[in-house]
Design a protein around this motif. Structure first.
Motif, PDB file in Angstrom:
ATOM      1  N   ARG A  77      40.568  40.863  43.363  1.00  0.00           N
ATOM      2  CA  ARG A  77      40.915  40.419  44.692  1.00  0.00           C
ATOM      3  C   ARG A  77      40.729  41.614  45.761  1.00  0.00           C
ATOM      4  NH1 ARG A  77      47.478  39.312  44.569  1.00  0.00           N
ATOM      5  NH2 ARG A  77      46.901  38.223  42.767  1.00  0.00           N
ATOM      6  N   SER A  78      41.072  42.866  45.227  1.00  0.00           N
ATOM      7  CA  SER A  78      40.920  43.831  46.168  1.00  0.00           C
ATOM      8  C   SER A  78      39.587  44.342  46.544  1.00  0.00           C
ATOM      9  CB  SER A  78      41.324  45.157  45.425  1.00  0.00           C
ATOM     10  OG  SER A  78      40.948  46.434  46.152  1.00  0.00           O
ATOM     11  N   THR A  79      38.686  44.207  45.615  1.00  0.00           N
ATOM     12  CA  THR A  79      37.229  44.364  45.975  1.00  0.00           C
ATOM     13  C   THR A  79      36.459  43.456  46.944  1.00  0.00           C
ATOM     14  OG1 THR A  79      36.791  43.725  43.755  1.00  0.00           O
ATOM     15  CG2 THR A  79      36.408  45.835  44.090  1.00  0.00           C
ATOM     16  N   ALA A  80      37.108  42.104  46.584  1.00  0.00           N
ATOM     17  CA  ALA A  80      36.885  41.005  47.589  1.00  0.00           C
ATOM     18  C   ALA A  80      36.996  41.382  48.912  1.00  0.00           C
ATOM     19  CB  ALA A  80      37.423  39.581  47.010  1.00  0.00           C
ATOM     20  N   GLY A  81      38.518  41.755  48.950  1.00  0.00           N
ATOM     21  CA  GLY A  81      38.843  42.012  50.720  1.00  0.00           C
ATOM     22  C   GLY A  81      37.978  43.308  51.119  1.00  0.00           C
ATOM     23  N   PHE A  82      37.741  44.151  50.357  1.00  0.00           N
ATOM     24  CA  PHE A  82      37.152  45.364  50.867  1.00  0.00           C
ATOM     25  C   PHE A  82      35.593  44.934  51.282  1.00  0.00           C
ATOM     26  CE2 PHE A  82      33.960  48.522  49.877  1.00  0.00           C
ATOM     27  CZ  PHE A  82      34.309  49.591  50.494  1.00  0.00           C
ATOM     28  N   PHE A  83      35.132  44.394  50.586  1.00  0.00           N
ATOM     29  CA  PHE A  83      33.528  43.999  50.967  1.00  0.00           C
ATOM     30  C   PHE A  83      33.652  43.164  52.240  1.00  0.00           C
ATOM     31  CE2 PHE A  83      32.500  45.393  46.995  1.00  0.00           C
ATOM     32  CZ  PHE A  83      31.462  46.405  47.124  1.00  0.00           C
ATOM     33  N   ARG A  84      34.523  42.312  52.320  1.00  0.00           N
ATOM     34  CA  ARG A  84      34.662  41.331  53.577  1.00  0.00           C
ATOM     35  C   ARG A  84      34.967  42.081  54.808  1.00  0.00           C
ATOM     36  NH1 ARG A  84      39.369  38.587  52.489  1.00  0.00           N
ATOM     37  NH2 ARG A  84      38.635  38.317  50.152  1.00  0.00           N
ATOM     38  N   VAL A  85      35.547  43.333  54.558  1.00  0.00           N
ATOM     39  CA  VAL A  85      35.742  44.337  55.934  1.00  0.00           C
ATOM     40  C   VAL A  85      34.477  44.873  56.044  1.00  0.00           C
ATOM     41  CG1 VAL A  85      36.904  46.334  56.841  1.00  0.00           C
ATOM     42  CG2 VAL A  85      38.117  44.480  55.435  1.00  0.00           C
ATOM     43  N   LEU A  86      33.837  45.304  54.975  1.00  0.00           N
ATOM     44  CA  LEU A  86      32.655  46.164  55.117  1.00  0.00           C
ATOM     45  C   LEU A  86      31.573  45.482  55.748  1.00  0.00           C
ATOM     46  CD1 LEU A  86      31.641  48.921  54.261  1.00  0.00           C
ATOM     47  CD2 LEU A  86      30.447  47.833  51.990  1.00  0.00           C
ATOM     48  N   GLY A 117      45.519  46.957  46.345  1.00  0.00           N
ATOM     49  CA  GLY A 117      44.575  48.239  46.449  1.00  0.00           C
ATOM     50  C   GLY A 117      45.740  49.099  45.826  1.00  0.00           C
ATOM     51  N   ARG A 118      46.768  49.265  46.303  1.00  0.00           N
ATOM     52  CA  ARG A 118      47.830  50.126  46.086  1.00  0.00           C
ATOM     53  C   ARG A 118      48.222  50.324  44.822  1.00  0.00           C
ATOM     54  NH1 ARG A 118      53.555  50.814  48.672  1.00  0.00           N
ATOM     55  NH2 ARG A 118      52.696  49.213  49.951  1.00  0.00           N
ATOM     56  N   TRP A 119      48.907  49.114  44.481  1.00  0.00           N
ATOM     57  CA  TRP A 119      49.352  48.740  43.142  1.00  0.00           C
ATOM     58  C   TRP A 119      48.296  49.168  42.145  1.00  0.00           C
ATOM     59  CZ3 TRP A 119      53.333  49.183  44.743  1.00  0.00           C
ATOM     60  CH2 TRP A 119      54.273  48.281  45.464  1.00  0.00           C
ATOM     61  N   LEU A 120      47.153  48.702  42.176  1.00  0.00           N
ATOM     62  CA  LEU A 120      46.153  49.127  41.321  1.00  0.00           C
ATOM     63  C   LEU A 120      45.826  50.397  41.141  1.00  0.00           C
ATOM     64  CD1 LEU A 120      43.925  47.693  39.613  1.00  0.00           C
ATOM     65  CD2 LEU A 120      42.315  47.739  41.325  1.00  0.00           C
ATOM     66  N   ARG A 121      45.769  51.190  42.211  1.00  0.00           N
ATOM     67  CA  ARG A 121      45.555  52.555  41.965  1.00  0.00           C
ATOM     68  C   ARG A 121      46.737  53.345  41.310  1.00  0.00           C
ATOM     69  NH1 ARG A 121      43.759  53.852  46.991  1.00  0.00           N
ATOM     70  NH2 ARG A 121      45.737  53.774  47.852  1.00  0.00           N
ATOM     71  N   LYS A 122      47.723  52.646  41.625  1.00  0.00           N
ATOM     72  CA  LYS A 122      48.940  53.403  40.966  1.00  0.00           C
ATOM     73  C   LYS A 122      49.082  53.037  39.398  1.00  0.00           C
ATOM     74  CE  LYS A 122      53.934  54.286  41.759  1.00  0.00           C
ATOM     75  NZ  LYS A 122      55.064  53.680  42.753  1.00  0.00           N
ATOM     76  N   LEU A 123      48.795  51.786  39.206  1.00  0.00           N
ATOM     77  CA  LEU A 123      48.828  51.448  37.871  1.00  0.00           C
ATOM     78  C   LEU A 123      47.808  52.312  37.034  1.00  0.00           C
ATOM     79  CD1 LEU A 123      49.187  47.515  37.951  1.00  0.00           C
ATOM     80  CD2 LEU A 123      50.758  48.973  37.078  1.00  0.00           C
ATOM     81  N   VAL A 124      46.489  52.298  37.783  1.00  0.00           N
ATOM     82  CA  VAL A 124      45.316  52.995  36.895  1.00  0.00           C
ATOM     83  C   VAL A 124      45.904  54.441  36.751  1.00  0.00           C
ATOM     84  CG1 VAL A 124      43.134  54.059  37.181  1.00  0.00           C
ATOM     85  CG2 VAL A 124      43.544  51.562  37.744  1.00  0.00           C
ATOM     86  N   GLU A 125      46.407  55.002  37.681  1.00  0.00           N
ATOM     87  CA  GLU A 125      46.743  56.407  37.445  1.00  0.00           C
ATOM     88  C   GLU A 125      47.787  56.520  36.577  1.00  0.00           C
ATOM     89  OE1 GLU A 125      48.046  57.954  41.289  1.00  0.00           O
ATOM     90  OE2 GLU A 125      46.299  57.723  42.136  1.00  0.00           O
ATOM     91  N   THR A 126      48.882  55.848  36.283  1.00  0.00           N
ATOM     92  CA  THR A 126      49.836  55.873  35.505  1.00  0.00           C
ATOM     93  C   THR A 126      49.383  55.410  34.051  1.00  0.00           C
ATOM     94  OG1 THR A 126      51.365  54.869  37.183  1.00  0.00           O
ATOM     95  CG2 THR A 126      52.402  55.099  35.024  1.00  0.00           C
ATOM     96  N   GLU A 127      48.735  54.377  33.931  1.00  0.00           N
ATOM     97  CA  GLU A 127      48.486  53.963  32.408  1.00  0.00           C
ATOM     98  C   GLU A 127      46.867  54.253  31.987  1.00  0.00           C
ATOM     99  OE1 GLU A 127      51.311  53.073  31.382  1.00  0.00           O
ATOM    100  OE2 GLU A 127      52.377  52.621  33.115  1.00  0.00           O
ATOM    101  N   GLY A 128      46.484  54.735  32.939  1.00  0.00           N
ATOM    102  CA  GLY A 128      44.849  55.052  32.662  1.00  0.00           C
ATOM    103  C   GLY A 128      44.569  55.592  31.380  1.00  0.00           C
ATOM    104  N   VAL A 129      45.530  56.424  31.107  1.00  0.00           N
ATOM    105  CA  VAL A 129      45.306  57.211  29.814  1.00  0.00           C
ATOM    106  C   VAL A 129      45.713  56.395  28.660  1.00  0.00           C
ATOM    107  CG1 VAL A 129      45.935  59.283  28.371  1.00  0.00           C
ATOM    108  CG2 VAL A 129      46.161  59.390  31.090  1.00  0.00           C
ATOM    109  N   ARG A 130      46.599  55.522  28.730  1.00  0.00           N
ATOM    110  CA  ARG A 130      46.629  54.695  27.674  1.00  0.00           C
ATOM    111  C   ARG A 130      46.080  53.460  27.893  1.00  0.00           C
ATOM    112  NH1 ARG A 130      52.916  53.609  27.494  1.00  0.00           N
ATOM    113  NH2 ARG A 130      52.390  54.416  29.389  1.00  0.00           N
ATOM    114  N   PHE A 131      45.256  53.045  28.571  1.00  0.00           N
ATOM    115  CA  PHE A 131      44.414  51.801  28.417  1.00  0.00           C
ATOM    116  C   PHE A 131      42.911  52.601  28.862  1.00  0.00           C
ATOM    117  CE2 PHE A 131      48.332  50.460  28.475  1.00  0.00           C
ATOM    118  CZ  PHE A 131      48.463  48.888  27.922  1.00  0.00           C
TER     119      PHE A 131
END
Lengths: 216, 216
Positions: A77-86, A117-131
């Motif tokens: 979802r996030s990347t789709a929106g980004f490229f639409r703007v790009l 996007g924000r959620w995603l970044r936060k999730l990756v930051e938080t749980e990136g080590v474990r996944f």
DNA sequence: GACGAATTGGACAATTGTGTCCAAAATTAT
DNA sequence: ATAATTTTGGACACAATTGTCCAATTCGTC
């Protein structure tokens, strides 16, 4: 009641269970981001989605799988929106500062209005080590595709004589960094950045970027 | 065994229990950062600190309080380190690009070698919503004191004729943003950024910053 | 060596969360 | 209407965690 995703449940004579599935994924994204993986209870997700706990297990299996589905879904979802703007990036601007600033506003606004996007970044930051595998997936879709795309646009502008760049990839990272700078702090809280500030941020970033790389 | 803080427990004929207390706080910082507040179990912290669970409760009370102490402790440690580096900011440089780059290297290195800053940021991002008062404390010590300090140094350089600044506060935020840019991605993982890359990052940031604001 | 303080490890109740099972109810398609 | 499918809510076993209590042990000091 206080289910913010409830409106989506219109009359959808469509994929049998896909609106509930969506409600679950939205709720899960919220709760995971707020509470972290460990802190997010299935009950909390079910409650926010307005669904029974069992339905979650029926449709998405266990917590681990739910988490993976949420992240991949939101990534797309996030990347789709980004490229639409790009696609609205200025190619042959008359006033480069003006048009680049307007583009920046669009980019920031998309990054805000669509909280994925924000959620995603936060999730990756938080749980990136474990996944770790998840972290790789994100890196592939996030920095791996977005930065080169921006770099290409900038290189285009440079080739057209608007900019003086020796390293488009670096310039792209710096441009994004300047843009997102002030946003991060606001965003980490729940603060809804007002429109004037977004425009201010876009103007600041663009101005400094052009001071550094604009043809003089 | 694999307790990285064990070396600190030298013969310290000093405050009765302060080395164990330190070990606990270090371990707690690690575990909180890795697992989040909810995911961090007291047992895990005790194990990593090499102490019994009971000792934690004796010295620091319950989980909530432990968390608060950890954050305030690390906040102080982190800001102290930052200001120690800031004191080496170039005042009357002969070669501004060279000296500013070297300062940037020091700043980045401190931000890396002392992982406190990273842990802290991550903790605040993760648990800021749940501990609002904590978030305020951090904001007061972090952005609230560091950015103005950098702004003052930059204004000094501008006044001395090295830079052309209309907004030192903005320039400070942008300078830091350019510096930290590439660091974030690496750091969120456990990746130990090699020295050459740090120097590269410092050089990139300084170069762009001076292209934008250096006196020509 | 003996004393006092801190530390340990283990047991404990209470709480919370996961994942499963199932029968009743609601929803959807036929 | 009726049949098939999904959803529901509640009960359940199981595991993990918190915070407390306490006797045995270790530690530093005198």
């Amino acid at each position: 009641m206080k289910n913010s995703s409830a409106e989506i449940e219109q009359a959808s004579t469509w994929p049998p269970a896909h609106n509930k599935r969506q409600a679950i994924l939205n709720a899960a994204a919220d709760v995971f981001a707020e509470q972290g993986y460990a802190g997010a209870s299935i009950d909390a997700i079910a409650a926010r989605a307005g669904v029974s706990r069992q339905t979650i297990y029926n449709q998405l299996g266990d917590k681990d799988n739910l988490f993976k589905v949420v992240v991949t879904e939101i990534t797309e979802r996030s990347t789709a929106g980004f490229f639409r703007v790009l696609d609205t990036f200025p190619v042959a601007p008359k006033d480069i500062e003006k048009e680049l600033t307007e583009f920046s506003v669009r980019l920031l606004r998309k990054a805000i209005c669509d909280p994925s996007g924000r959620w995603l970044r936060k999730l990756v930051e938080t749980e990136g080590v474990r996944f770790p595998q998840l972290f790789e997936t994100w890196k592939e879709y996030g920095p791996g595709k977005k930065y080169p795309a921006v770099a290409a646009r900038l290189a285009q502008l440079a080739h057209a004589g608007y900019l003086e760049l020796d390293d488009p990839a670096l310039a792209a990272r710096q441009f994004i960094a300047l843009l997102a700078m002030d946003l991060r702090i606001d965003q980490q809280l729940g603060r809804q950045t007002p429109d004037e500030e977004i425009e201010q941020m876009a103007a600041n970033a663009t101005r400094t970027f052009l001071r550094a790389f604009g043809k003089r």
